[in-house]
Design a protein around this motif. Structure first.
Motif, PDB file in Angstrom:
ATOM      1  N   HIS A 100      -5.919   2.001   9.260  1.00  0.00           N
ATOM      2  CA  HIS A 100      -4.480   1.946   9.506  1.00  0.00           C
ATOM      3  C   HIS A 100      -3.756   3.190   9.003  1.00  0.00           C
ATOM      4  O   HIS A 100      -2.645   3.459   9.402  1.00  0.00           O
ATOM      5  CB  HIS A 100      -3.879   0.723   8.821  1.00  0.00           C
ATOM      6  CG  HIS A 100      -4.189   0.637   7.360  1.00  0.00           C
ATOM      7  ND1 HIS A 100      -5.451   0.874   6.875  1.00  0.00           N
ATOM      8  CD2 HIS A 100      -3.430   0.348   6.290  1.00  0.00           C
ATOM      9  CE1 HIS A 100      -5.436   0.730   5.554  1.00  0.00           C
ATOM     10  NE2 HIS A 100      -4.217   0.420   5.181  1.00  0.00           N
ATOM     11  N   ALA A 101      -4.395   3.932   8.133  1.00  0.00           N
ATOM     12  CA  ALA A 101      -3.679   5.013   7.471  1.00  0.00           C
ATOM     13  C   ALA A 101      -3.979   6.368   8.111  1.00  0.00           C
ATOM     14  O   ALA A 101      -3.872   6.521   9.311  1.00  0.00           O
ATOM     15  CB  ALA A 101      -4.010   5.007   5.994  1.00  0.00           C
ATOM     16  N   LYS A 150     -12.678   7.894  -7.919  1.00  0.00           N
ATOM     17  CA  LYS A 150     -13.619   8.572  -7.023  1.00  0.00           C
ATOM     18  C   LYS A 150     -13.011   9.877  -6.505  1.00  0.00           C
ATOM     19  O   LYS A 150     -13.677  10.907  -6.447  1.00  0.00           O
ATOM     20  CB  LYS A 150     -13.942   7.633  -5.860  1.00  0.00           C
ATOM     21  CG  LYS A 150     -14.823   8.247  -4.808  1.00  0.00           C
ATOM     22  CD  LYS A 150     -15.204   7.221  -3.755  1.00  0.00           C
ATOM     23  CE  LYS A 150     -15.877   7.888  -2.588  1.00  0.00           C
ATOM     24  NZ  LYS A 150     -15.223   7.717  -1.323  1.00  0.00           N
ATOM     25  N   TYR A 175       0.475   4.244   0.743  1.00  0.00           N
ATOM     26  CA  TYR A 175       0.391   5.105   1.916  1.00  0.00           C
ATOM     27  C   TYR A 175       1.286   4.581   3.034  1.00  0.00           C
ATOM     28  O   TYR A 175       2.007   5.327   3.673  1.00  0.00           O
ATOM     29  CB  TYR A 175      -1.058   5.182   2.395  1.00  0.00           C
ATOM     30  CG  TYR A 175      -1.249   6.160   3.520  1.00  0.00           C
ATOM     31  CD1 TYR A 175      -1.479   7.506   3.254  1.00  0.00           C
ATOM     32  CD2 TYR A 175      -1.165   5.760   4.841  1.00  0.00           C
ATOM     33  CE1 TYR A 175      -1.632   8.411   4.272  1.00  0.00           C
ATOM     34  CE2 TYR A 175      -1.313   6.657   5.875  1.00  0.00           C
ATOM     35  CZ  TYR A 175      -1.554   7.995   5.594  1.00  0.00           C
ATOM     36  OH  TYR A 175      -1.693   8.887   6.608  1.00  0.00           O
ATOM     37  N   ASN A 179       0.863  -1.175   0.000  1.00  0.00           N
ATOM     38  CA  ASN A 179       0.000   0.000   0.000  1.00  0.00           C
ATOM     39  C   ASN A 179       0.900   1.225   0.000  1.00  0.00           C
ATOM     40  O   ASN A 179       1.778   1.365   0.844  1.00  0.00           O
ATOM     41  CB  ASN A 179      -0.842  -0.116   1.272  1.00  0.00           C
ATOM     42  CG  ASN A 179      -1.635   1.123   1.597  1.00  0.00           C
ATOM     43  OD1 ASN A 179      -1.187   2.244   1.400  1.00  0.00           O
ATOM     44  ND2 ASN A 179      -2.802   0.911   2.110  1.00  0.00           N
ATOM     45  N   PHE A 232     -11.151   2.231  -8.473  1.00  0.00           N
ATOM     46  CA  PHE A 232     -12.351   2.926  -7.984  1.00  0.00           C
ATOM     47  C   PHE A 232     -11.965   4.085  -7.073  1.00  0.00           C
ATOM     48  O   PHE A 232     -12.450   5.202  -7.217  1.00  0.00           O
ATOM     49  CB  PHE A 232     -13.252   1.921  -7.257  1.00  0.00           C
ATOM     50  CG  PHE A 232     -14.245   2.538  -6.312  1.00  0.00           C
ATOM     51  CD1 PHE A 232     -15.334   3.252  -6.790  1.00  0.00           C
ATOM     52  CD2 PHE A 232     -14.089   2.415  -4.937  1.00  0.00           C
ATOM     53  CE1 PHE A 232     -16.243   3.832  -5.921  1.00  0.00           C
ATOM     54  CE2 PHE A 232     -14.984   2.994  -4.058  1.00  0.00           C
ATOM     55  CZ  PHE A 232     -16.067   3.698  -4.546  1.00  0.00           C
ATOM     56  N   GLN A 236     -10.903  -2.180  -6.944  1.00  0.00           N
ATOM     57  CA  GLN A 236     -11.039  -1.306  -5.780  1.00  0.00           C
ATOM     58  C   GLN A 236     -10.047  -0.137  -5.841  1.00  0.00           C
ATOM     59  O   GLN A 236     -10.405   1.008  -5.612  1.00  0.00           O
ATOM     60  CB  GLN A 236     -10.808  -2.133  -4.500  1.00  0.00           C
ATOM     61  CG  GLN A 236     -10.956  -1.347  -3.203  1.00  0.00           C
ATOM     62  CD  GLN A 236     -12.379  -0.864  -2.968  1.00  0.00           C
ATOM     63  OE1 GLN A 236     -13.337  -1.401  -3.529  1.00  0.00           O
ATOM     64  NE2 GLN A 236     -12.532   0.172  -2.147  1.00  0.00           N
TER      65      GLN A 236
END
Lengths: 571, 85
Positions: free
Chosen positions: B15-16, A322, A124, A122, A318, A315
């Motif tokens: 979590h972020a 979005k 982030y 991820n 999306f 996902q």
């Protein structure tokens, strides 16, 4: 030494000043075993409190600088430093039980956190791993009583250009930006923290400048162009004067153009058009908004597929779509479905090596052949469509049959979402890129089956004139001024008008001041261009007379050579 | 002791980005708190534990509280993850 370095323009503007190099802080862990465990723990605690004070100060400073989103990071930093169970206790335990010195214990605990975050798939969390490293360095520096070396504030009192490998959030937050003219980093892309912050603070920045630290020394005079990504190191006096002139011109122009923000794009005789932005990443939306784009005429969805081995999930797509739609509110956003192939290949897609990639397996051709790939994207788009003014367009359409098949897959994607009870957009505008001459020639035919056209000039020129747009040997053949190209554009616009559908343009030409009056005269109502051109073109439109442009465009269509046309338009 | 199962609706996941705010909220309660997800548990007063839990959007988590203000704590934390930011 005088030289030039090429990087990626990350925040527009010209900056010049003296290089201040910020080296990455490297910690060395002492081997000592603490004699007095309690004193060692005290050392850790006071260093930790010092770090807490620092991040709190940074948080306040960022809030004051108006960088709220960047400030949030420091709120998390403070929580980490105050985290009893996750940070403080484990460190104390290691000092007490394992007789580790404070530096080693802090490094150990935070390094294992870094590893956990790194292992999460991820983006982030990858960034948070960098944050944890940053905190580790901050606490360690305080334990050792050393200054992190990025505060060379007194070295050059003004006109500083920050030169670094990369900048961590805490580095950028500590900088006194009053004296900083620009930023250059050796690593990073246009979505890196540095790039984001530079744009927020409107500081020119260049990232991804390979070879930067090898060649630049403290105190070198640097000129950077945040648009083209060019960096000049120690240019001679004459060059500096030229840059200074360009910089003054740039600032003057920028201030003048600001006045056109918030205005309508309307000619002297009252013809209103829409000026929209082409974007290639989620963060480009902010630049589009800053430049008062009236919509997004082209989202290049390829950014999701780049520099990665696996394909983006529905996902993930999306969420990206979005965010773009939400940020644009009720303004229209046209998403172009995946335009792979040609000069764009992606590690996640195995595409054949071809002799003529631009005439080969690309864009809609790949998508129609790989329905699962295509439907994943279409579903993500339809789901995101609930959150804004979504429009979808298909690239590289050359026949009605392709359009029909693409629309069937779109319908299937919608049906599958309905069957699964997933909320999605029911009614939406569907259009095509007109970039293959076949589509332009059959524009009246296509107009009956779509809600809008978007003319892609870059490809239309290269396909009409059979000239590779990237081949310097045929660069003189490749020209938008060619009458054949202009006739195709004019007839596409009038076919759309006759059928009562919208027609826009999203190629480079839509933001070209020489061509805009001509397209306006052809009847074009939507121009989509890079954000930085919008206000310039709005100023131009405001000075034009539509009826005059129309008469001029009729004259242009009578001419038979590109050079004649170019001469008239440049007059 | 009270437990409630809930789905994380926060756009960027628990979590972020929202983690810091979730921790600050948790610290307002005196009850002992626990968040469980995917066979792992974490103390929501510890941001590192919470981040390492990796509960992204759509994760089904269980929030447990034990103590004087357990009812308010569980309700407040459930409400928090139910927002979409």
């Amino acid at each position: 030494m005088k030289m030039e370095i090429k990087g990626i323009g990350a925040s527009p503007g010209l900056a010049m000043g003296y290089a201040v190099i910020y080296q990455k802080f490297e910690i060395s862990i002492p081997d000592t075993i603490p004699e007095d465990v309690d004193a060692e723990i005290k050392k850790f605690q006071s260093a930790r409190h010092e770090s807490i004070c620092e991040v709190t100060a940074l948080f306040d400073k960022m809030m004051k600088d108006g960088a709220g989103e960047a400030a949030e990071v420091f709120m998390a930093h403070k929580e980490i430093l105050e985290d009893e169970a996750g940070f403080v206790m484990p460190v104390i335990e290691r000092i007490r039980e394992k007789s580790e010195n404070a530096v080693r214990a802090v490094a150990h605990v935070l390094n294992s956190i870094v590893d956990i975050f790194r292992s999460m798939d991820n983006e982030y969390m990858q960034a948070r791993a960098a944050d944890a490293e940053d905190l580790r360095d901050s606490v360690v520096a305080n334990i050792l009583g050393i200054q992190k070396p990025f505060m060379k504030d007194n070295l050059y009192s003004e006109k500083k250009i920050i030169v670094s490998y990369d900048l961590a959030p805490s580095d950028t937050a500590k900088l006194n930006f009053d004296k900083v003219e620009g930023i250059v980093t050796q690593s990073g892309g246009t979505t890196s923290h540095t790039a984001l912050l530079a744009r927020t603070l409107e500081l020119p920045a260049v990232v991804g400048a390979v070879g930067l630290l090898e060649h630049v020394k403290d105190g070198d005079f640097i000129v950077l162009d945040g648009e083209t990504g060019k960096i000049a190191v120690n240019p001679d006096k004459q060059e500096v004067e030229e840059y200074q002139k360009r910089k003054d011109e740039y600032i003057k122009q920028k201030n003048e153009l600001r006045e056109y923000s918030g205005r309508r794009s309307i000619t002297l005789d009252g013809r209103q058009v829409r000026l929209e932005a082409n974007i290639g990443t989620v963060s480009d939306v902010q630049t589009a908004i800053d430049n008062d784009a009236e919509g997004i005429g082209l989202v290049r969805t390829e950014f999701l597929y780049m520099e990665r081995k696996e394909l983006p999930s529905e996902q993930e797509q999306f969420e990206a779509y979005k965010r773009i739609l939400e940020e644009m509110g009720d303004k229209p956003v046209i998403f172009r479905t995946l335009d792979a192939g040609g000069d764009k290949s992606f590690p996640g897609l195995t595409l054949p090596q071809e002799e003529n990639p631009f005439l080969g397996y690309r864009a809609i051709r790949i998508c129609l052949n790989t329905p699962s790939l295509f439907k994943t994207q279409l579903k993500a788009l339809l789901r995101a469509g609930v959150y804004g003014n979504l429009k979808i367009m298909f690239p590289m359409i050359s026949s009605l049959d392709e359009l029909r098949r693409a629309k069937i897959l779109l319908e299937q994607a919608a049906e599958e979402l309905s069957a699964a009870g997933v909320p999605h957009r029911k009614k939406l505008s569907v259009g095509i890129m007109v970039e293959v001459p076949a589509a332009a020639i059959l524009a009246d035919c296509f107009a009956e089956h779509v809600d809008f056209f978007s003319i892609g000039t870059n490809d239309l020129v290269q396909y009409t004139l059979a000239a590779d747009r990237g081949n310097p040997n045929v660069a003189d053949v490749y020209t938008t001024f060619h009458p054949a190209v202009l006739k195709l554009i004019a007839s596409t616009i009038s076919a759309a008008e006759k059928a009562g559908i919208e027609c826009g343009m999203c190629g480079e030409a839509a933001g070209d001041p020489t061509l805009v009056p001509l397209f306006l005269g052809f009847g074009l109502k939507k121009f989509s261009m890079s954000s930085s051109s919008i206000l310039k073109i709005r100023k131009l439109i405001s000075s034009l007379n539509y009826e005059e442009c129309k008469r001029m465009s009729e004259r242009v269509l009578q001419l038979n050579t590109a050079s004649d046309i170019e001469r008239i338009l440049k007059k | 002791m009270i437990s409630k199962e809930t789905m994380v609706k926060l756009e960027s996941g628990l979590h972020a980005r929202p983690a810091a705010k979730f921790v600050q909220l948790s610290k307002r309660f005196t009850s002992k708190l626990l968040v469980s997800y995917n066979g792992k548990s974490a103390d929501p007063k510890s941001i590192l534990g919470l981040m390492a839990l990796g509960a992204g959007k759509g994760s089904v988590i269980v929030i447990t509280a034990e103590g004087e203000d357990e009812a308010q704590a569980v309700d407040a934390l459930v409400d928090f993850v139910q927002q979409s930011e």
